[in-house]
Motif scaffolding. Structure first.
Motif, PDB file in Angstrom:
ATOM      1  N   MET B 128       0.797  -1.217   0.000  1.00  0.00           N
ATOM      2  CA  MET B 128       0.000   0.000   0.000  1.00  0.00           C
ATOM      3  C   MET B 128       0.834   1.274   0.000  1.00  0.00           C
ATOM      4  O   MET B 128       0.278   2.364  -0.042  1.00  0.00           O
ATOM      5  N   PHE B 135       0.320  -1.603  -5.141  1.00  0.00           N
ATOM      6  CA  PHE B 135      -0.897  -0.899  -5.556  1.00  0.00           C
ATOM      7  C   PHE B 135      -0.535   0.372  -6.305  1.00  0.00           C
ATOM      8  O   PHE B 135      -1.185   0.751  -7.284  1.00  0.00           O
ATOM      9  N   SER B 139      -1.592   1.351 -10.005  1.00  0.00           N
ATOM     10  CA  SER B 139      -2.287   2.597 -10.336  1.00  0.00           C
ATOM     11  C   SER B 139      -1.556   3.336 -11.443  1.00  0.00           C
ATOM     12  O   SER B 139      -2.172   3.803 -12.400  1.00  0.00           O
TER      13      SER B 139
END
Lengths: 334, 290, 274
Positions: B128, B135, B139
């Motif tokens: 995270m 992630f 993205s």
């Protein structure tokens, strides 16, 4: 020496009086069978004799000695359990040797006894196996072997054949009877199967709800049952009971006649009935009939009696073999 | 099997564990109860005085308290939702014939055995993290700006981590229950004309209902006390956004040195847990009778 | 179901299951992979191909003395489990073989002590530990872990003991075995698998316990949970080294866990799921 005496033995579990009071004599060398329906207390009685349960009252004597307070091992008895109760983590050899090990016998003596027992029971090839690698019949024999080596005053069997299939049961029945003749030791045997009882016993104790209904040899119980319960329990298919006018004509509340004591005819007879189910077994024929004015009757004919569903058949009860019972269910003996 | 002389022996043998747990239960709880009525701060330990229900009142008027209760419910509810639904789905999947069943099972149960601090750190830093996390990489791959999970959605991030850890538990329990469904029952249903959906609704769900209840109750007991994950990631922040009741009590006690207050909070936590335990014990007790 | 399951069905299920499994396992996998990257590699962006260096594992030990918390974890988890077993075995024995009307209630009460939230007694325990000099001591932590897991140990042993057929113990009694011999020759060998399973699950639970082990330790007795938790702020270890530390912290328990699925179900659902 293996005589066992029970004096006013009773057993209570919590609120339930499972065995009210039992007096019984078992003579040395006898093969005694406790038989009765489920819940009649036969297994409980056996366990009381074994010492696995404490009596709530009364005394148990073995060879005249009071063993009521004695621990199981001190009573000199051996037990064969329904599930065999073999030690799963020990080999057959060690299973059979275990009681001798507990008795602190010398190793060479133990080995000899185990080898002898294995030979008698045909287990010599399986001595090093674990119970899980044996068949049901073999496990049964190991359990018996474990009991034999203790040279007990009496053997106790708790429904040992229940877990075997029908064919094996027949074979093991013969083996156990054979064993009894060889060892001549007292054997107390519990079963719900009256065929086992009839074929193996010297003396049968019929139990019902913790009470002894009758004690006697197999034939005694067959020929002279003391009450309705014993009459209906012993013998397969079980005795026909007839109330009403017919019984009254025989000065009884209930008349009993065994299927094998009915004379069947296609032409004439005392009673007439319609065949509901016909069982042709080859050597025997069993007919389940609706008899006019009497009710459901089962009759046995030797050999092949050709009757089908719906046929009209005549039956005559053999007077000499008729049983009569009063209104309390007690047998009336002429 | 019990005869007279074994009864006394049995009591003796049970004594150590019973006594130990009795003391463990009573002494600390009694002390907590006592402290909850005291004004006791570790920074000024000599000045202890009785204050009645002040500590409880304090909690009742403290917005952080209600936030923590709410957060606790969100964590418990969120994790339960994810693990039960996910658990059923995965259990159904694993109940199918699969190549490499054993390995698949091992992979799926692994998160449960990862200690919470490691789980928290791995998710925080490796997955995270808005600069280096997976992630973030994903993205950027889609041309989106990476989310700073622990700053923007702290509570949700905690829920994700804890759910990841408990999903295997739910899956394993539900799979075990699923596989205990009598094959013959399913065959009988097929002969009666039930298709997969019908069999699911009328056979599987009722059979699983019991296990689902157990999973929910047992997980709730443990989820009420989520601690390490919060400690290692957000420390309850930003502000009190990711503080649950357990963490609030910890903060009050060891960061605020307020023994009285923390104790009052502790008693409240006990009451909450007892409510859940009541229902769990009923479900367990029914089973012990079998 | 003896009918032929279509191969297509099996393949679809297999693909779906493997995808789910890999997604779930991914965080662990990536940690292991990152642990054998160099630090620059670790933050360079997503990559599944590490250079395969073991330098991180070495650095973690030399820079941070990783061995100490690791040994603490071992001592605490094994020690507390063995202590719990010693206390629990007689209890479970008594409950399984001499049950009374109260046995079920006592068992349920024991389980209920596990449901007490740890925070509720944080303060008294902390103060008690402080006043008795038990803070940051292995003994103190071992006792705590024992108390926490005792209910589960008793419970699991109870269920295993109950599965031992009573008739076998009666047979031993008829065979002349006294109580001690019954325990040594018959009960214990049959109970060993159950005891081993209980040992396994509880070592796992104790190793992963992350409340008391963090709050009641500082440096000396700190096990891996506390050690790892201390890296929650970004300075100190970096990703690759952190991954190495994490991998070592979870590896033993992961492997043990793979073998303890059945025990998990039995131990943590308190018999409510069979």
């Amino acid at each position: 020496m293996g005589s066992i005496t029970l004096q006013k033995v009773s057993k209570v579990f919590g609120e339930a009086k499972v065995i009210p009071s039992i007096d019984l004599e078992i003579n040395d060398g006898e093969f005694v069978v406790f038989v009765g329906p489920s819940g009649c207390g036969k297994s409980t009685l056996l366990r009381l004799i074994a010492g696995l349960e404490d009596v709530s009252g009364g005394q148990i004597l073995i060879d005249g000695k009071d063993v009521t307070q004695a621990a199981p091992a001190e009573r000199g008895l051996a037990m064969v359990f329904q599930s065999y109760a073999l030690y799963p983590h020990m080999s057959v050899r060690n299973n059979i040797a275990f009681p001798l090990k507990m008795a602190k016998m010398e190793k060479s003596a133990i080995d000899k006894k185990v080898t002898d027992a294995a030979r008698v029971l045909n287990l010599t090839d399986y001595l090093e196996r674990r119970p899980s690698q044996l068949s049901g019949g073999q496990r049964q024999r190991v359990a018996i072997g474990r009991a034999i080596v203790r040279e007990p005053s009496a053997f106790l069997f708790d429904e040992p054949l229940s877990n075997l299939d029908a064919a094996l049961r027949g074979t093991m029945r013969l083996e156990i009877s054979d064993l009894h003749h060889q060892l001549k030791t007292t054997m107390v045997y519990v079963t719900h199967d009256q065929v086992e009882a009839m074929t193996m016993a010297d003396k049968i104790v019929v139990l019902n709800r913790g009470n002894i209904e009758q004690v006697g040899s197999p034939l005694e119980l067959y020929k002279s049952p003391r009450n309705l319960f014993v009459a209906g329990f012993i013998g397969s298919p079980h005795m026909n009971f007839v109330d009403g006018a017919y019984a009254q004509s025989k000065s009884a509340k209930t008349a009993g006649i065994r299927p094998e004591h009915l004379i069947l005819s296609k032409d004439s007879g005392l009673w007439t009935g319609t065949v509901k189910v016909a069982e042709h077994l080859g050597a025997d024929t069993f007919l389940h009939l609706d008899v006019d004015g009497i009710g459901q009757i089962t009759a046995r004919a030797g050999g092949e009696f050709g009757a089908q569903y719906g046929d009209r058949v005549y039956l005559t009860p053999d007077e000499a073999k008729l049983h009569r019972f009063d209104d309390k269910g007690i047998a009336l003996r002429a | 099997m019990a005869t007279q002389n074994t009864k006394t022996l049995a009591r003796l043998m049970m004594a150590p564990s019973v006594l130990l747990l009795l003391v463990w239960m009573i002494v600390p709880l009694a002390m907590t109860l006592w402290f909850s009525f005291q004004n006791y701060n570790l920074l000024d330990p000599s000045n202890v005085s009785f204050t009645g229900l002040f500590n409880y009142q304090f909690f009742y008027t403290d917005p952080a308290f209600f936030q923590s209760i709410w957060n606790t419910l969100v964590i418990v509810g969120g994790v339960l939702l994810i693990t039960v639904i996910g658990g059923i789905a995965i259990a159904l999947l694993l109940d199918q014939p699969i190549f490499g069943q054993g390995i698949v099972r091992i992979l799926i149960i692994s998160p449960f055995f990862v200690m919470p601090p490691v789980a928290a750190l791995v998710w925080k830093n490796m997955i995270m993290n808005p600069s280096y996390g997976v992630f973030a990489d994903i993205s950027r791959f889609f041309g989106l700006r990476p989310v700073d999970w622990f700053a923007q959605y702290p509570l949700f991030s905690i829920v994700v981590i804890v759910a990841w850890q408990w999903l295997p538990f739910a899956t394993l329990i539900l799979l075990t229950a699923l596989q205990s469904l009598d094959g013959e029952q399913k065959e009988a249903a097929e002969m009666d004309g039930a298709n997969f959906l019908n069999r699911f609704i009328y056979l599987v769900v009722p059979h699983l209902a019991r296990s689902i209840t157990v999973v929910i109750l047992i997980q709730t007991i443990f989820l009420l006390g989520v601690y390490a994950e919060i400690l290692v990631t957000t420390n309850g922040g930003p502000g009190y956004a990711s503080t649950n009741l357990a963490f609030l009590i910890y903060r009050t006690a060891l960061l605020g040195y307020d023994v009285g207050g923390a104790s009052a909070g502790g008693i409240i936590a006990v009451v909450l847990a007892n409510i859940v335990a009541f229902f769990l014990m009923r479900a367990v007790g029914k089973n012990l009778d079998r | 179901m003896a009918r032929n399951v279509t191969t297509r069905h099996k393949i679809t299920a297999t693909v779906a299951a493997w995808i789910v499994a890999l997604i779930i396992f991914f965080p662990i996998l990536y940690t292991i992979i990152t642990s054998i990257k160099t630090e620059p590699e670790a933050i360079a962006g997503f990559s599944l191909w590490p250079s395969g260096t073991f330098e991180n594992y070495i650095t973690v030990q030399t820079q941070r003395d990783y061995l100490k918390p690791f040994m603490n974890s071992v001592i605490l988890s094994v020690g507390s489990t063995i202590l719990a077993l010693i206390i629990a075995i007689p209890s479970a024995w008594a409950m399984a073989f001499s049950p009374t009307k109260r046995t079920k209630d006592i068992l349920m009460w024991m389980l209920s002590t596990k449901m007490m939230p740890a925070v509720a007694v944080l303060v008294p325990i902390y103060l008690l530990f402080r006043d008795f000099g038990l803070l940051d001591s292995r003994i103190g932590l071992t006792v705590m872990l024992t108390l926490i897991n005792l209910p589960i140990v008793v419970w699991m042993l109870y269920t295993y003991f109950r599965e031992i057929p009573g008739e076998i113990l009666e047979a031993a009694r008829m065979d002349g075995a006294g109580l001690w011999q019954e325990i040594v020759y018959v009960l214990t060998p049959m109970a060993v698998p159950g005891i081993a399973s209980t040992l396994l699950l509880n070592i796992i639970l104790a190793w992963n316990e992350s409340f008391w082990t963090i709050r009641l330790s500082t440096t000396n007795a700190a096990p891996l949970t506390a050690f790892i938790a201390s890296f929650s702020s970004p300075q100190g270890l970096f990703w690759a080294k952190l991954s190495a530390a994490s991998t070592m912290a979870i590896a033993p328990i992961l492997i043990l866990g793979w073998f303890s699925q059945k025990q998990l179900v039995r131990g943590l659902t308190f018999g409510a799921v069979k």
